[in-house]
Design a protein around this motif. Sequence first.
Motif, short mmCIF file in Angstrom:
data_model
loop_
_atom_site.label_atom_id
_atom_site.label_comp_id
_atom_site.label_asym_id
_atom_site.label_seq_id
_atom_site.Cartn_x
_atom_site.Cartn_y
_atom_site.Cartn_z
N VAL A 22 0.98 -1.40 -0.24
CA VAL A 22 -0.01 0.48 0.38
C VAL A 22 0.92 1.58 -0.28
N LEU A 23 1.66 1.08 0.67
CA LEU A 23 2.44 2.18 0.96
C LEU A 23 3.45 2.51 -0.89
N ALA A 24 3.90 2.03 -1.02
CA ALA A 24 4.76 2.07 -3.03
C ALA A 24 3.62 2.34 -4.07
N ARG A 25 2.16 1.70 -3.48
CA ARG A 25 1.85 2.25 -4.19
C ARG A 25 1.17 3.73 -4.02
N GLU A 26 1.15 3.80 -3.23
CA GLU A 26 1.08 5.67 -2.27
C GLU A 26 1.26 6.84 -3.21
N LEU A 27 2.74 6.33 -2.98
CA LEU A 27 4.05 7.21 -3.21
C LEU A 27 4.10 6.54 -4.96
N ALA A 28 4.12 5.77 -5.51
CA ALA A 28 4.04 6.10 -6.43
C ALA A 28 3.58 7.30 -7.49
N ASP A 29 1.61 6.54 -7.09
CA ASP A 29 0.95 8.05 -6.99
C ASP A 29 0.76 9.17 -6.55
N ALA A 30 1.14 9.13 -5.83
CA ALA A 30 1.53 10.68 -5.50
C ALA A 30 2.90 11.34 -6.62
N GLY A 31 3.39 10.66 -7.15
CA GLY A 31 4.03 10.82 -8.60
C GLY A 31 6.06 10.99 -7.36
N HIS A 32 6.43 9.64 -6.52
CA HIS A 32 7.77 9.94 -6.17
C HIS A 32 8.59 9.02 -6.95
N ARG A 33 9.42 8.35 -6.98
CA ARG A 33 10.46 6.98 -7.49
C ARG A 33 10.05 5.97 -6.81
N VAL A 34 9.94 4.67 -6.44
CA VAL A 34 10.03 4.33 -5.49
C VAL A 34 11.41 2.94 -6.67
N VAL A 35 12.40 2.51 -5.93
CA VAL A 35 13.20 1.36 -7.04
C VAL A 35 13.33 0.30 -5.13
N LEU A 36 13.49 -0.78 -5.73
CA LEU A 36 13.97 -1.39 -5.45
C LEU A 36 15.32 -3.02 -5.35
N LEU A 37 15.58 -2.96 -4.07
CA LEU A 37 16.77 -3.86 -4.27
C LEU A 37 16.03 -5.38 -3.15
N LEU A 66 7.95 -11.24 -9.19
CA LEU A 66 8.31 -9.74 -8.44
C LEU A 66 8.77 -8.81 -9.83
N ALA A 67 8.80 -8.65 -10.37
CA ALA A 67 8.65 -8.40 -12.03
C ALA A 67 7.11 -7.60 -11.71
N GLU A 68 6.92 -8.85 -11.61
CA GLU A 68 4.57 -8.30 -12.26
C GLU A 68 4.14 -7.78 -11.12
N ALA A 69 4.19 -8.25 -10.09
CA ALA A 69 4.54 -7.08 -8.46
C ALA A 69 4.92 -5.95 -8.80
N ALA A 70 5.89 -5.88 -9.00
CA ALA A 70 6.76 -4.47 -8.66
C ALA A 70 5.51 -2.86 -10.21
N GLU A 71 5.27 -3.81 -10.96
CA GLU A 71 4.67 -3.20 -12.14
C GLU A 71 3.33 -2.74 -11.73
N ILE A 72 2.40 -3.47 -10.89
CA ILE A 72 1.62 -3.53 -9.91
C ILE A 72 1.49 -1.91 -9.12
N LEU A 73 2.60 -2.34 -7.97
CA LEU A 73 2.90 -1.49 -7.02
C LEU A 73 3.78 0.11 -7.91
N GLY A 74 3.75 0.05 -8.36
CA GLY A 74 4.33 1.48 -9.38
C GLY A 74 6.00 1.53 -9.05
N ILE A 75 6.33 0.66 -8.98
CA ILE A 75 8.15 0.06 -8.64
C ILE A 75 8.56 0.59 -9.72
N ARG A 76 9.80 1.47 -10.02
CA ARG A 76 10.20 2.05 -10.99
C ARG A 76 11.11 1.13 -11.88
N GLU A 77 12.43 0.79 -10.74
CA GLU A 77 13.44 -0.48 -11.03
C GLU A 77 13.11 -1.39 -10.06
#
Length: 233
Positions: A22-37, A66-77
């Motif tokens: 929920v946090l990742a999607r909220e941040l992405a929707d607000a226009g922020h860049r979300v990345v994941l390691l 994970l790539a599919e989930a990241a796309e759903i959550l708005g994680i860019r990389e």
Amino acid sequence: MKEAVIGFVLAHPDDETFGSAVLARELADAGHRVVLLSATKGDAGQSGPLGPMSRGELAEVRVKELAEAAEILGIREVEHLGYPDGKLGDVPAEELSARITDFLNRHGVEIVVTFPEDGGNRHPDHIAISRGARDAVFGGGSTSVRKLYYFLFGPAAEGRRITFRLDSRAGWDVKRRALLAHRSQRTVIEKYFGDLETTFPEELKYESFALAWTKEGDPAREEASLADFLAGG
């Protein structure tokens, strides 16, 4: 609002969805860049409904999930360190910290989200990646980081100081779809969340976060969301 860069530093594919979808999607929707390691590719996990497969085959599957989930959550990389699942504690601390620092610097990460010191559930990989993230932030190698948060999944939040929490009900469809993307882990996921097609897990309705460190001052404060800080610059 200025775009901020938020970096999730976690151990396995699906960690991002369990505790912070929920946090990742909220941040992405607000226009922020979300990345994941992700430190491992989850190759020691179960393959569940997909049937038997080798560790190498499972790793390939979980990277795609994970790539599919990241796309759903708005994680860019998404980046993978590729360490063996279940063996992260065997990686020299300096090596792990250096690789995390490199990730933070290349992306200009301002806010780090990771596991608490005890991993939330004592999982050795969770503990190791938390230590590595803290070492990377506190070691001074990454000058862009301004805040470090712990995410606290379910029972891990009990008795802890919570900086803010998000109600998953509003974003349940997104979180549910991201959980479903991790098909190989369906059996494990439903042990926690129940039948993803029919139920909402009331006992897990909150995503909880604790501010562990801030460059600007005392972390012992409450926030409505991580966006409180982002809006303030």
